[in-house]
Design an enzyme around this catalytic site. Structure first.
Site, short mmCIF file in Angstrom:
data_model
loop_
_atom_site.label_atom_id
_atom_site.label_comp_id
_atom_site.label_asym_id
_atom_site.label_seq_id
_atom_site.Cartn_x
_atom_site.Cartn_y
_atom_site.Cartn_z
N HIS A 79 13.38 -36.61 12.67
CA HIS A 79 12.04 -36.05 12.87
C HIS A 79 11.63 -36.27 14.32
O HIS A 79 11.95 -37.30 14.90
CB HIS A 79 11.02 -36.74 11.95
CG HIS A 79 9.77 -35.95 11.77
ND1 HIS A 79 8.74 -36.00 12.68
CD2 HIS A 79 9.39 -35.06 10.82
CE1 HIS A 79 7.77 -35.20 12.27
NE2 HIS A 79 8.14 -34.61 11.15
N ASP B 238 11.46 -32.95 3.83
CA ASP B 238 12.28 -31.91 3.21
C ASP B 238 13.45 -32.45 2.40
O ASP B 238 14.13 -31.70 1.71
CB ASP B 238 12.82 -30.97 4.30
CG ASP B 238 11.67 -30.22 4.96
OD1 ASP B 238 11.55 -30.29 6.19
OD2 ASP B 238 10.88 -29.61 4.22
N HIS C 239 12.73 -26.70 10.97
CA HIS C 239 11.33 -26.96 10.57
C HIS C 239 11.22 -26.78 9.06
O HIS C 239 11.96 -27.43 8.32
CB HIS C 239 10.42 -26.03 11.39
CG HIS C 239 8.96 -26.29 11.30
ND1 HIS C 239 8.41 -27.45 10.83
CD2 HIS C 239 7.91 -25.51 11.67
CE1 HIS C 239 7.09 -27.38 10.89
NE2 HIS C 239 6.75 -26.21 11.40
C1 SDX Z 1 9.75 -30.64 9.49
O1 SDX Z 1 7.06 -31.68 13.44
C2 SDX Z 1 6.73 -31.83 12.21
O2 SDX Z 1 5.80 -32.51 11.87
C3 SDX Z 1 7.61 -31.09 11.24
C4 SDX Z 1 7.36 -31.36 9.76
C5 SDX Z 1 6.00 -30.86 9.31
O3 SDX Z 1 5.50 -31.37 8.29
O4 SDX Z 1 5.47 -29.91 9.92
O5 SDX Z 1 7.46 -32.74 9.51
C6 SDX Z 1 8.37 -30.62 8.90
O6 SDX Z 1 10.09 -29.78 10.23
C7 SDX Z 1 10.64 -31.81 9.18
C8 SDX Z 1 12.03 -31.71 9.90
C9 SDX Z 1 12.92 -30.77 9.06
N1 SDX Z 1 14.19 -30.52 9.83
C10 SDX Z 1 15.34 -31.03 9.41
O7 SDX Z 1 15.45 -31.83 8.49
C11 SDX Z 1 16.55 -30.52 10.19
C12 SDX Z 1 17.46 -31.69 10.57
N2 SDX Z 1 16.79 -32.49 11.63
C13 SDX Z 1 16.94 -32.12 12.97
O8 SDX Z 1 17.41 -30.94 13.33
C14 SDX Z 1 16.10 -32.92 13.94
O9 SDX Z 1 16.04 -34.20 13.50
C15 SDX Z 1 14.69 -32.40 14.19
C16 SDX Z 1 14.70 -30.97 14.64
C17 SDX Z 1 13.86 -32.52 12.96
C18 SDX Z 1 14.07 -33.25 15.29
O10 SDX Z 1 14.80 -33.00 16.43
P1 SDX Z 1 14.38 -33.67 17.83
O11 SDX Z 1 13.17 -34.49 17.73
O12 SDX Z 1 14.39 -32.61 18.86
O13 SDX Z 1 15.53 -34.71 18.06
P2 SDX Z 1 16.91 -34.34 18.71
O14 SDX Z 1 17.37 -33.01 18.20
O15 SDX Z 1 16.77 -34.53 20.17
O16 SDX Z 1 17.84 -35.46 18.08
C19 SDX Z 1 17.88 -36.73 18.68
C20 SDX Z 1 19.33 -37.18 18.44
C21 SDX Z 1 20.35 -36.13 18.88
O17 SDX Z 1 21.52 -36.84 19.25
P3 SDX Z 1 21.80 -37.09 20.85
O18 SDX Z 1 21.72 -35.76 21.55
O19 SDX Z 1 20.70 -38.03 21.30
O20 SDX Z 1 23.18 -37.70 20.88
O21 SDX Z 1 19.54 -37.35 17.02
C22 SDX Z 1 20.53 -36.43 16.58
C23 SDX Z 1 20.64 -35.35 17.63
O22 SDX Z 1 21.98 -34.80 17.65
N3 SDX Z 1 20.03 -35.87 15.32
C24 SDX Z 1 20.77 -35.67 14.23
C25 SDX Z 1 19.87 -35.18 13.26
N4 SDX Z 1 18.66 -35.07 13.80
C26 SDX Z 1 18.76 -35.50 15.07
N5 SDX Z 1 22.08 -35.85 13.99
C27 SDX Z 1 22.50 -35.54 12.74
N6 SDX Z 1 21.70 -35.05 11.73
C28 SDX Z 1 20.38 -34.87 11.97
N7 SDX Z 1 19.60 -34.41 11.02
#
Ligand code: SDX
Length: 426
Positions: free
Chosen positions: A305, A362, A264
């Site tokens: 996201h 971010d 997050h």
């Molecule tokens: C914020 O919710 C909000 O509005 C948040 C926010 C706000 O203003 O409040 O926008 C702020 O939190 C932005 C996000 C910051 N986080 C990051 O940048 C961390 C990296 N991103 C992830 O960890 C991930 O993308 C999330 C946590 C942000 C979202 O995760 P989800 O929606 O639960 O998606 P997921 O984990 O189920 O991923 C879907 C797929 C997965 O692969 P499969 O299991 O389908 O094979 O995409 C892959 C994940 O492995 N994936 C990534 C990835 N993000 C998702 N693979 C590599 N790198 C990434 N960053």
């Protein structure tokens, strides 16, 4: 009740559920009758769950749209300022000139914290993570306002909102000063909100404070871009804490704690650490491969996201601001080149394209914060500062209406009932 209905057939039973439509966005199905029929919904991570009705912010993840009170985020970032955006989030309309002046002056009159607060810092190690300090000192603020913690009193809610918006920069700057062993700087109320924050961060008692207007404008824009984002994890935490009747300072402290996680708000700090670990454009492919490797826990921080399956509109504004601020400050940061190359490679890679992973808020923010001189460990504190009006607006929207205590249920897969086994029989 609604004229629009959804029908659910299960175990030979047919349930008719109300369907409600908002101003824009997906309809919602009222599943509350399920409990009375012996069912729960099951939605780990609340991927398909609307936890509340709200008028504050709208996000369209497929179109990459973010509206505050109906106004697009890029227009607010370019044409508004942070305190005006705070007013919009709290009251649902842009202020007139007179309303704005009154609001700004109200905030100005609450920027100082009780001097006793400064003693709290002394309990922390100097190398404490700034977010650990912020969780503590923001929650402790409630100890100073026994006269205005009746959450049912609209005036008490208003003054708490003003106090939190006004004092977060002061506490954030005190946190930074404490970790670098410099004296706290008092707010200077002739300065604008963002100028005042930068004065408290980088000023010192030995010389007159000078704030670069380019940096102040960039800081203000960063605060606007972080101000609110619908029912994200930390805002949902604030709402859940608020639903128990906890005071607003405790609720915001809970929001700060939830924001800290690297999935997050902690991602902005993690992005900078990742870019520094990559170190050179020649190593980008190695890290992209790690991010794609199911057996490697590494993720491309600042990418992906839960809602945006298109560009995060904030990332676009932030990327442009990074170019402008670094150019105006004459900063040539190789990390910006690595970030841009990483974005280009990722956006051409089938893995990221197929999973609709784009840069989020971010990804570029840390580049600007670093250019301003803010240490990486303070990045998530900046996010928390910016997000405070959003948190408090959602808290107030809930408390000022009718609400229930938040109490989700579960799918239980543990042992069925069994008798206790005495120790000598195990
Ligand atoms: C914020 O919710 C909000 O509005 C948040 C926010 C706000 O203003 O409040 O926008 C702020 O939190 C932005 C996000 C910051 N986080 C990051 O940048 C961390 C990296 N991103 C992830 O960890 C991930 O993308 C999330 C946590 C942000 C979202 O995760 P989800 O929606 O639960 O998606 P997921 O984990 O189920 O991923 C879907 C797929 C997965 O692969 P499969 O299991 O389908 O094979 O995409 C892959 C994940 O492995 N994936 C990534 C990835 N993000 C998702 N693979 C590599 N790198 C990434 N960053």
């Amino acid at each position: 009740m609604s004229d629009k209905k959804a029908t659910l057939s299960v175990d030979g039973k047919t349930l008719e559920l109300d369907v409600y439509s908002g101003t824009i966005g997906p309809d919602v199905i009222d599943v509350s009758p399920l409990t009375g029929n012996g069912y729960f919904t099951y939605d780990p991570g609340f991927v398909s769950t609307a936890s509340t009705e709200s008028k504050i912010t709208y996000i369209d993840g497929n179109q990459g749209i973010l509206l505050h009170g109906g106004y697009p985020i890029d227009q607010l970032a370019e044409q508004s300022d942070y305190l005006e955006t705070c007013y919009l989030l709290l009251y649902g309309a842009l202020p007139t000139a007179e309303q704005k002046e009154k609001f700004v002056n109200k905030v100005r009159m609450h920027t100082m914290v009780n001097d006793q607060v400064s003693t709290f810092f002394k309990g922390f190690r100097r190398d404490a993570h700034p977010m650990a300090i912020m969780c503590g000192v923001v929650g402790a603020l409630s100890a100073f306002y026994h006269d205005s913690l009746d959450i049912k009193d609209e005036q008490h809610r208003q003054i708490s909102a003003i106090r939190l918006i006004a004092k977060m920069p002061t506490l954030a700057a005190m946190t930074y000063k404490y970790t670098i062993g410099q004296p706290f700087m008092y707010p200077q109320n002739h300065l604008s909100y963002s100028e005042n924050f930068l004065h408290m961060m980088f000023g010192n008692p030995c010389e007159p404070s000078k704030v670069n207007p380019v940096v102040a404008r960039a800081m203000d824009k960063i605060f606007i871009l972080h101000a609110d984002h619908e029912q994200n994890a930390s805002t949902s935490t604030v709402r859940l804490a608020g639903s128990t009747g906890a005071n607003p300072f405790a609720c915001i402290s809970a929001g700060i704690a939830a924001l800290w996680g690297p999935s997050h708000g902690g991602a902005n700090e993690a992005v900078l650490n990742m870019l520094e670990e990559i170190g050179d454009e020649s190593r980008i492919d190695e890290f992209v491969a790690k991010a794609k490797d199911k057996d490697d826990p590494f993720r491309l921080m600042g990418f992906g996201h839960r809602v945006y399956k298109n560009f995060d509109p904030r990332a676009k504004v932030m990327k442009q601001a990074a170019d402008e601020v670094l150019a105006e400050l004459g900063v040539d940061d190789p990390l910006l080149r690595i970030a841009k190359r990483l974005e280009q490679i990722a956006l051409e890679d089938e893995y990221f394209v197929s999973k609709k992973l784009y840069p989020n808020v971010d990804f570029y923010s840390g580049i600007i914060l670093k250019a301003i001189g803010i240490p990486t460990s303070m990045f998530t504190v900046i996010f928390a500062l910016g997000r405070t009006p959003g948190w408090i607006a959602h808290w107030n929207e809930m408390i000022s209406g009718s609400y229930k205590i938040g109490r989700p249920r579960q799918l239980y897969t543990g042992p069925a009932q069994r008798d206790f086994v005495p120790l000598d029989k195990r």
